[in-house]
Scaffold this motif. Structure first.
Motif, PDB file in Angstrom:
ATOM      1  N   LEU A  34      43.337 -23.683 -15.018  1.00 47.86           N
ATOM      2  CA  LEU A  34      43.901 -24.893 -14.374  1.00 47.86           C
ATOM      3  C   LEU A  34      45.150 -25.346 -15.154  1.00 47.86           C
ATOM      4  O   LEU A  34      45.964 -25.684 -14.627  1.00 47.86           O
ATOM      5  N   ALA A  35      45.289 -25.387 -16.607  1.00 49.43           N
ATOM      6  CA  ALA A  35      46.322 -25.625 -17.390  1.00 49.43           C
ATOM      7  C   ALA A  35      47.494 -24.862 -17.096  1.00 49.43           C
ATOM      8  O   ALA A  35      48.548 -25.186 -16.868  1.00 49.43           O
ATOM      9  N   HIS A  36      47.211 -23.556 -16.756  1.00 49.22           N
ATOM     10  CA  HIS A  36      48.143 -22.561 -16.690  1.00 49.22           C
ATOM     11  C   HIS A  36      49.016 -22.730 -15.083  1.00 49.22           C
ATOM     12  O   HIS A  36      50.136 -22.858 -15.004  1.00 49.22           O
ATOM     13  N   LEU A  37      47.978 -23.040 -14.477  1.00 47.49           N
ATOM     14  CA  LEU A  37      48.597 -23.483 -13.118  1.00 47.49           C
ATOM     15  C   LEU A  37      49.471 -24.736 -13.091  1.00 47.49           C
ATOM     16  O   LEU A  37      50.622 -24.878 -12.326  1.00 47.49           O
ATOM     17  N   LEU A  38      48.915 -25.694 -14.048  1.00 48.98           N
ATOM     18  CA  LEU A  38      49.735 -27.088 -13.961  1.00 48.98           C
ATOM     19  C   LEU A  38      51.268 -26.810 -14.824  1.00 48.98           C
ATOM     20  O   LEU A  38      51.822 -27.729 -14.585  1.00 48.98           O
ATOM     21  N   THR A  39      51.057 -25.941 -15.811  1.00 50.48           N
ATOM     22  CA  THR A  39      52.143 -25.776 -16.630  1.00 50.48           C
ATOM     23  C   THR A  39      53.097 -24.587 -16.352  1.00 50.48           C
ATOM     24  O   THR A  39      54.414 -24.502 -16.789  1.00 50.48           O
ATOM     25  N   GLY A  40      52.394 -23.604 -15.927  1.00 50.33           N
ATOM     26  CA  GLY A  40      53.442 -22.507 -15.538  1.00 50.33           C
ATOM     27  C   GLY A  40      53.388 -21.269 -16.891  1.00 50.33           C
ATOM     28  O   GLY A  40      53.744 -20.277 -16.889  1.00 50.33           O
ATOM     29  N   ALA A  98      56.242 -16.467 -16.424  1.00 47.96           N
ATOM     30  CA  ALA A  98      55.248 -16.657 -15.512  1.00 47.96           C
ATOM     31  C   ALA A  98      55.299 -15.762 -14.277  1.00 47.96           C
ATOM     32  O   ALA A  98      56.277 -15.595 -13.769  1.00 47.96           O
ATOM     33  N   ASP A  99      54.118 -15.409 -13.908  1.00 45.75           N
ATOM     34  CA  ASP A  99      54.137 -14.867 -12.291  1.00 45.75           C
ATOM     35  C   ASP A  99      54.803 -13.363 -12.164  1.00 45.75           C
ATOM     36  O   ASP A  99      55.021 -13.147 -11.158  1.00 45.75           O
ATOM     37  N   VAL A 100      54.939 -12.958 -13.167  1.00 48.81           N
ATOM     38  CA  VAL A 100      55.798 -11.567 -13.007  1.00 48.81           C
ATOM     39  C   VAL A 100      54.673 -10.544 -12.184  1.00 48.81           C
ATOM     40  O   VAL A 100      55.265  -9.554 -11.723  1.00 48.81           O
ATOM     41  N   GLU A 101      53.508 -10.872 -12.378  1.00 53.73           N
ATOM     42  CA  GLU A 101      52.540  -9.918 -11.593  1.00 53.73           C
ATOM     43  C   GLU A 101      52.171 -10.423 -10.401  1.00 53.73           C
ATOM     44  O   GLU A 101      51.358  -9.962  -9.426  1.00 53.73           O
ATOM     45  N   VAL A 102      52.698 -11.501  -9.817  1.00 54.77           N
ATOM     46  CA  VAL A 102      52.227 -12.436  -8.837  1.00 54.77           C
ATOM     47  C   VAL A 102      53.381 -11.861  -7.487  1.00 54.77           C
ATOM     48  O   VAL A 102      54.550 -11.668  -7.971  1.00 54.77           O
ATOM     49  N   GLU A 103      52.962 -11.360  -6.397  1.00 58.31           N
ATOM     50  CA  GLU A 103      53.673 -11.103  -5.311  1.00 58.31           C
ATOM     51  C   GLU A 103      54.788 -11.961  -5.039  1.00 58.31           C
ATOM     52  O   GLU A 103      54.639 -13.054  -4.989  1.00 58.31           O
ATOM     53  N   LEU A 104      55.680 -11.555  -4.296  1.00 59.68           N
ATOM     54  CA  LEU A 104      57.009 -12.316  -4.207  1.00 59.68           C
ATOM     55  C   LEU A 104      56.888 -13.730  -3.332  1.00 59.68           C
ATOM     56  O   LEU A 104      57.190 -14.780  -3.751  1.00 59.68           O
TER      57      LEU A 104
ATOM     58  N   PHE B  13      47.800 -19.816  -5.872  1.00 62.33           N
ATOM     59  CA  PHE B  13      47.075 -20.423  -7.114  1.00 62.33           C
ATOM     60  C   PHE B  13      46.119 -19.183  -7.563  1.00 62.33           C
ATOM     61  O   PHE B  13      46.197 -19.014  -8.877  1.00 62.33           O
ATOM     62  N   ALA B  14      45.470 -18.759  -6.580  1.00 61.32           N
ATOM     63  CA  ALA B  14      44.320 -17.721  -7.318  1.00 61.32           C
ATOM     64  C   ALA B  14      45.088 -16.736  -7.990  1.00 61.32           C
ATOM     65  O   ALA B  14      44.359 -15.901  -8.930  1.00 61.32           O
ATOM     66  N   ALA B  15      46.195 -16.055  -7.191  1.00 56.59           N
ATOM     67  CA  ALA B  15      46.880 -15.048  -7.817  1.00 56.59           C
ATOM     68  C   ALA B  15      47.482 -15.293  -9.115  1.00 56.59           C
ATOM     69  O   ALA B  15      47.538 -14.367  -9.989  1.00 56.59           O
ATOM     70  N   ARG B  16      48.037 -16.481  -9.318  1.00 58.00           N
ATOM     71  CA  ARG B  16      48.619 -17.006 -10.756  1.00 58.00           C
ATOM     72  C   ARG B  16      47.364 -16.867 -11.663  1.00 58.00           C
ATOM     73  O   ARG B  16      47.501 -16.565 -13.064  1.00 58.00           O
ATOM     74  N   ALA B  17      46.171 -17.529 -11.379  1.00 54.75           N
ATOM     75  CA  ALA B  17      45.201 -17.679 -12.100  1.00 54.75           C
ATOM     76  C   ALA B  17      44.403 -16.208 -12.609  1.00 54.75           C
ATOM     77  O   ALA B  17      43.965 -16.130 -13.695  1.00 54.75           O
ATOM     78  N   THR B  18      44.599 -15.331 -11.949  1.00 54.26           N
ATOM     79  CA  THR B  18      44.248 -14.015 -12.161  1.00 54.26           C
ATOM     80  C   THR B  18      45.138 -13.457 -13.457  1.00 54.26           C
ATOM     81  O   THR B  18      44.754 -12.430 -14.167  1.00 54.26           O
ATOM     82  N   THR B  19      46.246 -13.886 -13.487  1.00 56.12           N
ATOM     83  CA  THR B  19      46.998 -13.572 -14.735  1.00 56.12           C
ATOM     84  C   THR B  19      46.556 -14.112 -15.900  1.00 56.12           C
ATOM     85  O   THR B  19      47.455 -14.056 -17.086  1.00 56.12           O
ATOM     86  N   THR B  20      46.099 -15.219 -15.861  1.00 53.15           N
ATOM     87  CA  THR B  20      45.702 -15.967 -17.155  1.00 53.15           C
ATOM     88  C   THR B  20      44.987 -15.300 -18.215  1.00 53.15           C
ATOM     89  O   THR B  20      43.915 -14.749 -17.561  1.00 53.15           O
TER      90      THR B  20
END
Lengths: 165, 221
Positions: A34-40, A98-104, B13-20
């Protein structure tokens, strides 16, 4: 502050953690997400959540259900962090930590979310990731349900503007 | 369109959360933070107990502190709403004098508490500001060097600082603490007061219900 919000998605589901350690086992990873989503930032998220657990420990004897209280504490901690760390946040985004593994496509949407005002971002995360009700979000954010509704509406409108460009 | 955006948002959000990830020693770190706070709190309580307070009877009252500047608090709600809560203590009770700093400068905060004809006077020694007199069940606060400290009713468990124009913006949430010298009150300290003029202070009991609220002008002196 009482933590006896309505139970439901994201709450104790009837079983209240009896000790801080139990709460930690059950909720630490979820709160860091949750905190990761809120702070990046994963690192910042862990730091804030660990502080939040310490705060919950101090209030332990006075709260009925530590789960919503913990969530509220984490939300407040991320809000405080944003206020005092705005420059550092911009730096983190610039180097793409952040988000280097998240698709574009998702990354662009997340970047847009990160640009939203704190209240809108928090409401969207609690609504569309945590799946909380308006009442639960209001408790976590310490505001009225009407304010939550407004945050969600405005946040979605702002995101819509970004993706329609 | 709205449903599609909401779905995409949830997926993002779920995609980012999987990298946590979480640290393997996270629990140890939590315990260290708890221990650190417990140590700081015990230092404060020892300092309060060691504070030198000399009581002088002045016409039945008690003269104790030299008044400094303080923020004014205008409140609303509660059983005592009819009483004016806007108190400007600067320059009042000139007969009061600061008497006796602590024998040794304590590490951390030193809270000085005294009574003057049944009214409470409080000073936080890290700054020069004092607040009071404060009547039982009332609320008052002072601002000094980026921190707000104050007195709230005895049944207040937490104090929340919010933006005075948008109460949805919570600036700080702190627990209150007590002192045996003032069983009819509880105290709070908020560090890192945000850069804005007006903030709202809400005192809540353990059930989360508001017991007192008011607006403070951080620039009042």
């Amino acid at each position: 502050m009482s933590a006896t919000g309505t139970t439901g998605a994201g709450d104790s589901d009837g079983l209240v953690p009896a000790t801080l350690e139990q709460l930690f086992v059950e909720r630490y990873a979820a709160m860091v997400r949750l905190a990761h989503l809120l702070t990046g930032s994963n690192a910042v998220a862990e730091d804030l959540v660990q502080d939040s657990f310490a705060r919950v420990q101090r209030a332990w004897g006075r709260i009925d259900d530590p789960v919503p209280y913990l969530r509220m504490t984490v939300v407040n901690a991320t809000r405080s962090w944003h206020r005092s760390r705005r420059r550092e946040q911009r730096r983190l985004r610039a180097v793409g930590s952040a988000d280097v593994e998240v698709e574009l496509g998702a990354r662009e949407l997340l970047d847009a979310v990160d640009q939203l005002p704190s209240g809108q971002r928090t409401a969207l995360v609690l609504r569309f990731y945590e799946g909380l009700s308006e009442a639960q979000i209001a408790q976590a954010m310490g505001c009225r349900p009407g304010t939550v509704k407004s945050h969600v509406h405005r946040g979605l409108a702002a995101l819509r503007e970004v993706i329609e460009r | 369109m709205s449903d599609e955006l909401e779905t995409r948002l949830g997926e993002a959000f779920a995609a980012r959360a999987t990298t946590t990830t979480t640290s393997p020693d996270a629990w140890a770190r939590v315990n260290r933070r708890v221990a650190r706070h417990d140590h700081r709190r015990s230092v404060v309580l020892r300092s309060v107990a060691a504070a030198a307070i000399v009581v002088l009877a002045v016409g039945g009252g008690v003269a104790l502190f030299r008044d400094g500047g303080s923020g004014t608090v205008a409140t609303g709600g509660g059983a005592d709403a009819s009483k004016s809560m806007a108190e400007d203590t600067s320059g009042s009770a000139a007969a009061n004098e600061a008497i006796g700093a602590a024998p040794a400068a304590p590490a951390g905060d030193q809270l000085e508490i005294a009574r003057d004809a049944g009214m409470l006077r409080v000073r936080l020694s890290t700054g020069s500001n004092s607040i009071g007199p404060n009547y039982p069940g009332g609320m008052s606060a002072a601002v000094d060097e980026g921190r707000v400290f104050g007195v709230v009713p005895a049944d207040a468990a937490t104090v929340r600082l919010t933006d005075s124009f948008d109460e949805g913006i919570v600036l700080a949430l702190v627990e209150t603490f007590g002192d045996p010298r003032a069983p009819d009150a509880r105290f709070f300290i908020i560090d890192g007061v945000p850069a804005r003029r007006f903030v709202r202070i809400e005192a809540r009991n353990e059930a989360g219900l508001e017991v007192r609220s008011g607006t403070i002008d951080l620039e009042a002196g």
